[in-house]
Every structure is written in structure tokens, then in C-alpha cells.
Design a protein around this motif. Structure first.
Motif, PDB file in Angstrom:
ATOM      1  N   UNK A  74       0.792  -1.207   0.000  1.00 14.43           N
ATOM      2  CA  UNK A  74       0.000   0.000   0.000  1.00 14.43           C
ATOM      3  C   UNK A  74       0.829   1.262   0.000  1.00 14.43           C
ATOM      4  N   UNK A  75       1.969   1.245   0.636  1.00 17.93           N
ATOM      5  CA  UNK A  75       2.819   2.429   0.669  1.00 17.93           C
ATOM      6  C   UNK A  75       4.235   2.103   0.193  1.00 17.93           C
ATOM      7  N   UNK A  76       4.380   1.064  -0.586  1.00 13.61           N
ATOM      8  CA  UNK A  76       5.691   0.710  -1.085  1.00 13.61           C
ATOM      9  C   UNK A  76       6.573   0.039  -0.064  1.00 13.61           C
ATOM     10  N   UNK A  77       5.998  -0.453   1.064  1.00 18.83           N
ATOM     11  CA  UNK A  77       6.827  -1.032   2.123  1.00 18.83           C
ATOM     12  C   UNK A  77       7.504  -2.320   1.660  1.00 18.83           C
ATOM     13  N   UNK A 136      10.209  -1.394  -0.651  1.00 19.41           N
ATOM     14  CA  UNK A 136      11.312  -0.824   0.114  1.00 19.41           C
ATOM     15  C   UNK A 136      12.117  -1.884   0.830  1.00 19.41           C
ATOM     16  N   UNK A 137      11.428  -2.902   1.373  1.00 18.61           N
ATOM     17  CA  UNK A 137      12.136  -3.996   2.037  1.00 18.61           C
ATOM     18  C   UNK A 137      13.004  -4.758   1.046  1.00 18.61           C
ATOM     19  N   UNK A 138      12.485  -4.968  -0.156  1.00 19.77           N
ATOM     20  CA  UNK A 138      13.275  -5.660  -1.180  1.00 19.77           C
ATOM     21  C   UNK A 138      14.500  -4.840  -1.571  1.00 19.77           C
ATOM     22  N   UNK A 139      14.320  -3.515  -1.682  1.00 20.05           N
ATOM     23  CA  UNK A 139      15.465  -2.654  -2.008  1.00 20.05           C
ATOM     24  C   UNK A 139      16.514  -2.716  -0.907  1.00 20.05           C
ATOM     25  N   UNK A 159       9.393  10.301   1.532  1.00 19.68           N
ATOM     26  CA  UNK A 159       9.235   8.854   1.671  1.00 19.68           C
ATOM     27  C   UNK A 159       9.910   8.068   0.543  1.00 19.68           C
ATOM     28  N   UNK A 160       9.712   8.415  -0.733  1.00 15.78           N
ATOM     29  CA  UNK A 160      10.396   7.638  -1.782  1.00 15.78           C
ATOM     30  C   UNK A 160      11.914   7.709  -1.674  1.00 15.78           C
ATOM     31  N   UNK A 161      12.437   8.888  -1.312  1.00 14.50           N
ATOM     32  CA  UNK A 161      13.888   9.038  -1.228  1.00 14.50           C
ATOM     33  C   UNK A 161      14.459   8.202  -0.092  1.00 14.50           C
ATOM     34  N   UNK A 162      13.820   8.225   1.067  1.00 12.73           N
ATOM     35  CA  UNK A 162      14.337   7.439   2.186  1.00 12.73           C
ATOM     36  C   UNK A 162      14.176   5.946   1.936  1.00 12.73           C
ATOM     37  N   UNK A 163      13.040   5.560   1.331  1.00 11.98           N
ATOM     38  CA  UNK A 163      12.768   4.136   1.129  1.00 11.98           C
ATOM     39  C   UNK A 163      13.681   3.517   0.088  1.00 11.98           C
ATOM     40  N   UNK A 164      13.864   4.208  -1.005  1.00  5.92           N
ATOM     41  CA  UNK A 164      14.560   3.598  -2.139  1.00  5.92           C
ATOM     42  C   UNK A 164      15.976   4.123  -2.373  1.00  5.92           C
ATOM     43  N   UNK A 165      16.383   5.142  -1.641  1.00  5.36           N
ATOM     44  CA  UNK A 165      17.737   5.677  -1.833  1.00  5.36           C
ATOM     45  C   UNK A 165      18.507   5.690  -0.507  1.00  5.36           C
ATOM     46  N   UNK A 166      18.008   6.402   0.487  1.00  7.36           N
ATOM     47  CA  UNK A 166      18.800   6.658   1.694  1.00  7.36           C
ATOM     48  C   UNK A 166      19.023   5.395   2.512  1.00  7.36           C
ATOM     49  N   UNK A 167      17.945   4.676   2.850  1.00  9.32           N
ATOM     50  CA  UNK A 167      18.111   3.474   3.670  1.00  9.32           C
ATOM     51  C   UNK A 167      18.904   2.388   2.933  1.00  9.32           C
ATOM     52  N   UNK A 210      17.053  12.290   7.440  1.00  4.75           N
ATOM     53  CA  UNK A 210      15.758  12.298   6.753  1.00  4.75           C
ATOM     54  C   UNK A 210      14.954  11.040   7.083  1.00  4.75           C
ATOM     55  N   UNK A 211      15.634   9.933   7.308  1.00  4.82           N
ATOM     56  CA  UNK A 211      14.937   8.727   7.736  1.00  4.82           C
ATOM     57  C   UNK A 211      14.257   8.949   9.082  1.00  4.82           C
TER      58      UNK A 211
END
Length: 653
Positions: A46-49, A52-55, A324-332, A106-107
Motif C-alpha cells: 500500500x505504501x511501497x513497504x 522498500x524492504x526488497x530494495x 518517503x520515496x527518497x528514504x525508502x529507495x535511496x537513503x536506507x 531524513x529517515x
């Protein structure tokens, strides 16, 4: 669609004087500030979680491969010094530190924003419900720390107790979104409240116990900058984005120079950024700007319309959407790539099996986390005499405790602050092993629960604690428009608009439910969005005028089916077709006899933050999700099962 509400219906001009307005193109409302529904089900990503976990897992694997195939290149890159500065002031840090203390701010900003959203709009808006998640969250950190210190009670390794306490909320929620696609969304809300407490305490631990060479003057500068940010937020200054960014950067630099890990800045800013649903006045203002652009398109009016639409949302929602997209798919993932890598060899793995640091971290997460969540939830319920119960069942409590054992991001962050050399490698082995074991344990709990009979499974997942009601007040059969048995165990309330195409699509679904189910009571309440639907207010009054002659539901169906025929002449024709007294019907419309009745429904929608149509409530719980027959039927079944279970427990004492 763009969700806007009318001004006070009683103040609208007479029907004959209304202007025909150009409707705005509609899109479905995303409702970014809405809390997770208690009776719905978790949708796939629902929110790309899950993505994000896969990334994150992909970055982790890449770090392990890279650090073992090219170990020298791996370390050389992250130790590269990067200097940034303005004027004479410059900060020179290695690349890994810029990521850990810079980008990860940012996270933790998102962590703070999510916590504030739960406090303002979610389950924690009822402050009485803070006790159980706070108690379980604190215990879920204290018990693992105790286990770690029992294994590492002396020597340098004891200083690393902070490694064994913090859940990786992003990774754990990502794993849950994969495991729990068919689980009630209320479980995710329970998980989230646990993680919010976990993240808050973890950041306080970093600030208090893993800061070095504290300097008071830079910390004072950081405090003044934070106070200035608070003032800007209270004054709600427009176009102060550049000032807020500058103050945030000064706060970050003050903490960094003062010896406190600057990621605390992100958490603090997030916690003071309030969340709220769009206000009717802001939405009407945004509608006007869009209409001006529609009438006279220009670059200036396009910017004004875009700014108006954005400003209708809370700053909390805007920041979450932006970062959210930046932290999920880039920063973390970048953090994992920079910190998870280490050289694996047979000697390290053999020694890790018995190394106190590895064993302590592993047992703290895999045993301490689930045990503390379960025991604390039971103890709070017992000590409160059953007044404070977990909002979910015991299987969900156990599964949530297991997933709370997934520690990665903050654990690695603290490990890098507490250890160097061999102990750091051993801590990383323990962290990664605990991630795998806790994920497997959570899967096992939910898999075994899915094998239970339906009633037992529902009780195991949702328990007996009633969810926090979203609907303001109950249903009054003397005032509300009600269909179905008065004593039905499930009451469905819909706020709708007769010119809304989504309400038209939902109408056959609700009628199918009423025809096929005898356990449903359905209530319609008016919410004419006249900013975008110029005929909606008149249509609502027409339905009430028909209701005065005993034909509300017949007119209700006609209005939704004939949304292109809502002019006064059309409505008079509908009244004649239904065999109504047309003269009386015309009189009621011209004198606006039923305007106050429509205004009452609009006012009730305002009180509970309903701004779009259709909006459904199942036994007082707001429904978030699609409006198709299958989705609404599942929500209805969940509401019925929850009601039956609560009634059974009350009857049996």
C-alpha cells in the motif's frame, strides 16, 4: 476526485439564482493523512513497504558481495573524505559518516512524522491508548538489553548494549506487508505504535549514551534554531520553506559540532510537525484557484493552483510525500550498502557462534523482543482489570513481537558508534542472523494462525478490544435515512454526493449488500461537494423533499442513476415519475425547506474530517480502500465478526 465540501448550505443562494459552474476533472482522493483502518485488509504494497524492504535486502546483499569480492575497494570508497562548507566554515567527513549522520536524518524525520501522525490522527489520538504500546515498546527494549548484558556483563562489549534494543521499523513493516497481505490492517497499526516508541527511545539513547565530546555552545545554537522552527510552525508563515531548511541545517550542524548524533534533529522536527485532515475552507480556496486556472490558463495561475492544492494538506503529509520515496529507495538502501558489508570467513563465522557479542545480540532480538511484547501486553491487561487490552488478538501480539526482533538500521548505526574491529564484525553477524530468524519466526506465527477455523482465527488476530471509533455519535433513526433492520449487528454509514460518479458506482454495490444480507443496516448522509458538483446541493434537498412525502429511497436511486439530469426541471420530472405531489415538491425546493437537514449532515462530516465522497463507516470505523463488492463485503464480514466476538466476551464475563 478532488474532495471539497460546500459552505453552509443554509447560506447558499436560492435555487433560481444559482450559477452553473464549470466542473473540475476529478481524481480519487488518496487521503494521505488517514490512519490505517481497523477492519480493512492490508493491500499489496500500500505504501511501497514491500518494495522498500526488497530494495534494502538487495543493498544488504550487494554490500556483502562487494565487501567480500573487493574488500579494499569497498572500505576505500566509504572512507573517502568529502568536504562541504559555506564561506569560511567547512565540514570534512568521510562518505560513510555523511550517510550515517547526514542522510539518515531524513529517515528519522519520517519516523517523527509517522509518530506525530499516529498521535494526531491514528490509534494514539486517544491518549489512554498510549499506555499499552508505550509499556510494550519500552519493555521490548529493556528486556533485550537485559539479555545482552547478561551475556556481556563486563568488558568493552558491555558498552554495546544499545545495539540490542532497536527494531528496524522500515524493514519490519516491509516484511509484514509481504507476510500480511490478507491480515487485518489493525495489526499494522499495532506494529506501528510499537515501532514509534522503539524509534523514539533509540534516538534518545544515541543522544544520551553514544555522544562524544559534548560542547554546550553548539548545542545551544541547535536549540535556538529548533525554537525558531517551532515559532515558524506556530505562525504558519507561507513561503518560508527556505527559512525552515536553513534553520534545520543550522540545527543539524549545531548537534554535529556539539557531539550529539545529528539524526536527532530529524526526529525532533518530525515530532513537532502536526498532522490534520484538509479543512473545508482550504479545500474551497483550492477549488477556486483551480477554477481560475480553468477559465484563464496561465503559468502564474497554474503555480497558484498547484500551491493552493498543496497547502490544503498538512505539512506532515507534504513532508512524508516528499521524502518517503527518497528514504525508502535511496537513503536506507545506501545506508545498508555503506554499513552492512564485512569480510566473511570461516574463522569469523566459527567464532561468532560463541562470541558473546553475537550471541547477546541474537538472543536479545529473537527471544527478548517477542517475550517482552507478549508478557507486557498480558500484564497491562491484567493490572488494568481488562480495561486496557491490546487492540489485536494474541496471535497478532506474538507475530508483532517476533517481527519486532528485526533490527538493522539503528542497530548498525549504534554498532558503528559503540564498536570497532572484531567486535563490530561480530555485532553485524548477530544483527543479520536475528533479521533472518525473526522474519522466519513471524512467518511461522501467522502461518499457523491461518490454519485455524475462521472464528478462532479472527479472535486470534483481532481479539476483543473494540477499535477506536471514527464516527462522531451514533445513528438516530428519527433523523437519519436508514435501510435494513434496526437491530442489525453491522451499521454501514455512507457520506455521499448525488453528482459524484464514484457514489453512483458504489450504489449498486450497497444495494446488493442490502439484498443479500439481513445483518446490515445502511445509512445515507449528505455531503454535497458543490465546489465541483454544482447540482449536488439542490439534488440533496430534492431527496429530502421526496423523503417528506415518503419516497426518499426511490428518489435517492433515481438521482444516482441520472446524474446528468439534476436541473430543476429534471427534478420535477423525477417527482412526477414517482407519483409525488409536484406542487409541494416545487414549493419545498424554492423555499429551501430542507436546507437545514442537509446542513446537519454536512456539519457532522466536518466534525469527523470527512472531505471526500463516498466515505464509508462500518460500525463506526472509517473504511479505507476500494468500494467494489468484494472489498466492502470483506470489511462487512470483519465488522460482523468483531461485533460478535465482543458481544460473546461481554456475555461470558
Amino acid at each position: 476526485m478532488l474532495a471539497y465540501q460546500d459552505t453552509d448550505v443554509a447560506e447558499a443562494p436560492p435555487v433560481r439564482d444559482r450559477l452553473r459552474l464549470v466542473p473540475v476533472v476529478e481524481r480519487p482522493v488518496e487521503q494521505p493523512d488517514a490512519p490505517a483502518a481497523g477492519t480493512g485488509r492490508v493491500r499489496a504494497m500500500p505504501t511501497g513497504e514491500a518494495a522498500g524492504a526488497l530494495a534494502l535486502v538487495g543493498a544488504l546483499m550487494a554490500a556483502l558481495i562487494w565487501s567480500n569480492v573487493f574488500p579494499a575497494d569497498y572500505e576505500a570508497l566509504w572512507r573517502t573524505e568529502l568536504s562541504l562548507g559555506v564561506g569560511g566554515g567547512r565540514a570534512g567527513l568521510d562518505l560513510r559518516t555523511w550517510i550515517n549522520s547526514g542522510l539518515m536524518t531524513f529517515f528519522f524525520l519520517l519516523v517523527g512524522l509517522e509518530a506525530r501522525r499516529e498521535l494526531d490522527l491514528g490509534e494514539l489520538r486517544d491518549r489512554r491508548r498510549l499506555l499499552l504500546p508505550v509499556g510494550a515498546g519500552v519493555a521490548a527494549m529493556a528486556v533485550p538489553v537485559g539479555i545482552y548484558l547478561a551475556v556481556n556483563h563486563s568488558g568493552p562489549a558491555a558498552h554495546g548494549w544499545g545495539v540490542a534494543m532497536s527494531t528496524d521499523s522500515a524493514l519490519a513493516l516491509g516484511v509484514f506487508s509481504v507476510l500480511g497481505r490478507n491480515l487485518p490492517a489493525r495489526i499494522r497499526a499495532f506494529l506501528l505504535t510499537l515501532f514509534v516508541v522503539d524509534d523514539l527511545v533509540a534516538l534518545l539513547v544515541i543522544a544520551a549514551f553514544y555522544s562524544h565530546h559534548v560542547r554546550p555552545v553548539p548545542l545551544l545554537v541547535a536549540a535556538v534554531s529548533f525554537a525558531a522552527l517551532l515559532v515558524c510552525g506556530r505562525m504558519r508563515l507561507r513561503n518560508c520553506g527556505a527559512l525552515a531548511v536553513t534553520l534545520g541545517a543550522v540545527m543539524w550542524a549545531g548537534l554535529m559540532t556539539g557531539g550529539v548524533d545529528p539524526v536527532v534533529a530529524g526526529l525532533a522536527i518530525g515530532l513537532v510537525t502536526s498532522a490534520y485532515r484538509p479543512a473545508r475552507g482550504d479545500l474551497e480556496h483550492a477549488t477556486g484557484l483551480v477554477r481560475l486556472f480553468r477559465e484563464q490558463p496561465s503559468a502564474h495561475r497554474a503555480r497558484s493552483a498547484a500551491a493552493g492544492l498543496t497547502s490544503a494538506l498538512s505539512e506532515n503529509a507534504r513532508l512524508q510525500h516528499r521524502f518517503h520515496p527518497w528514504t525508502t529507495f535511496v537513503i536506507v538502501p545506501l545506508f545498508a550498502l555503506a554499513n552492512a558489508g564485512f569480510t566473511l570467513d570461516a574463522g569469523l563465522l566459527r567464532s561468532a557462534l560463541t562470541a558473546p557479542v553475537t550471541v547477546g545480540v541474537f538472543l536479545a532480538y529473537v527471544v527478548g523482543k517477542p517475550l517482552s511484547v507478549i508478557v507486557t501486553s498480558w500484564a497491562v491487561g491484567r493490572l488494568s482489570g481488562g480495561r486496557l487490552r491490546p487492540p489485536v488478538g494474541w496471535a497478532a501480539v506474538a507475530g508483532s513481537g517476533a517481527l519486532a526482533g528485526i533490527g538493522f538500521t539503528v542497530s548498525l548505526l549504534i554498532a558503528n558508534l559503540a564498536f570497532t574491529g572484531r567486535p563490530l564484525l561480530e555485532a553485524k553477524v548477530g544483527i543479520l542472523a536475528a533479521v533472518v530468524a525473526s522474519g522466519a519466526l513471524g512467518w511461522t506465527v501467522y502461518r499457523l494462525t491461518s490454519l485455524l477455523p475462521r472464528a478462532a482465527r479472527h479472535r486470534a488476530l483481532l481479539g476483543a478490544a473494540p477499535p477506536l471509533a471514527d464516527l462522531d455519535g451514533g445513528v438516530d433513526p428519527a433523523l437519519d435515512h436508514v435501510r435494513g433492520p434496526q437491530d442489525a449487528p453491522v451499521t454501514v454509514v455512507e457520506y455521499g454526493d448525488y453528482e459524484c460518479p464514484y457514489c453512483r458506482e458504489a450504489d449498486p454495490v450497497t444495494r446488493d449488500l442490502l439484498l443479500s444480507r439481513s445483518d446490515v443496516r445502511y445509512v445515507w448522509r449528505h455531503l454535497p461537494l458543490t465546489d465541483i458538483h454544482p447540482h449536488a446541493g439542490l439534488a440533496a434537498e430534492a431527496a429530502e423533499a421526496a423523503g417528506a412525502q415518503g419516497a426518499f429511497w426511490a428518489m435517492h436511486t433515481l438521482l444516482l442513476q441520472r446524474q446528468d439530469r439534476l436541473e430543476v426541471s429534471d427534478l420535477l420530472g423525477h417527482a412526477a415519475e414517482l407519483g409525488l405531489d409536484v406542487s409541494r415538491f416545487r414549493h419545498d425546493l424554492q423555499r429551501r425547506v430542507h436546507a437545514d437537514r442537509v446542513a446537519r449532515d454536512v456539519a457532522s462530516a466536518d466534525r469527523i474530517g470527512v472531505s471526500g465522497t463516498p466515505t464509508f463507516f462500518f460500525n463506526g470505523q472509517r473504511h479505507h480502500g476500494a468500494h467494489d463488492l468484494a472489498t466492502l463485503t470483506r470489511a462487512l464480514d470483519a465488522a460482523r465478526a468483531s461485533r460478535d466476538l465482543t458481544s460473546k466476551i461481554v456475555l461470558t464475563g
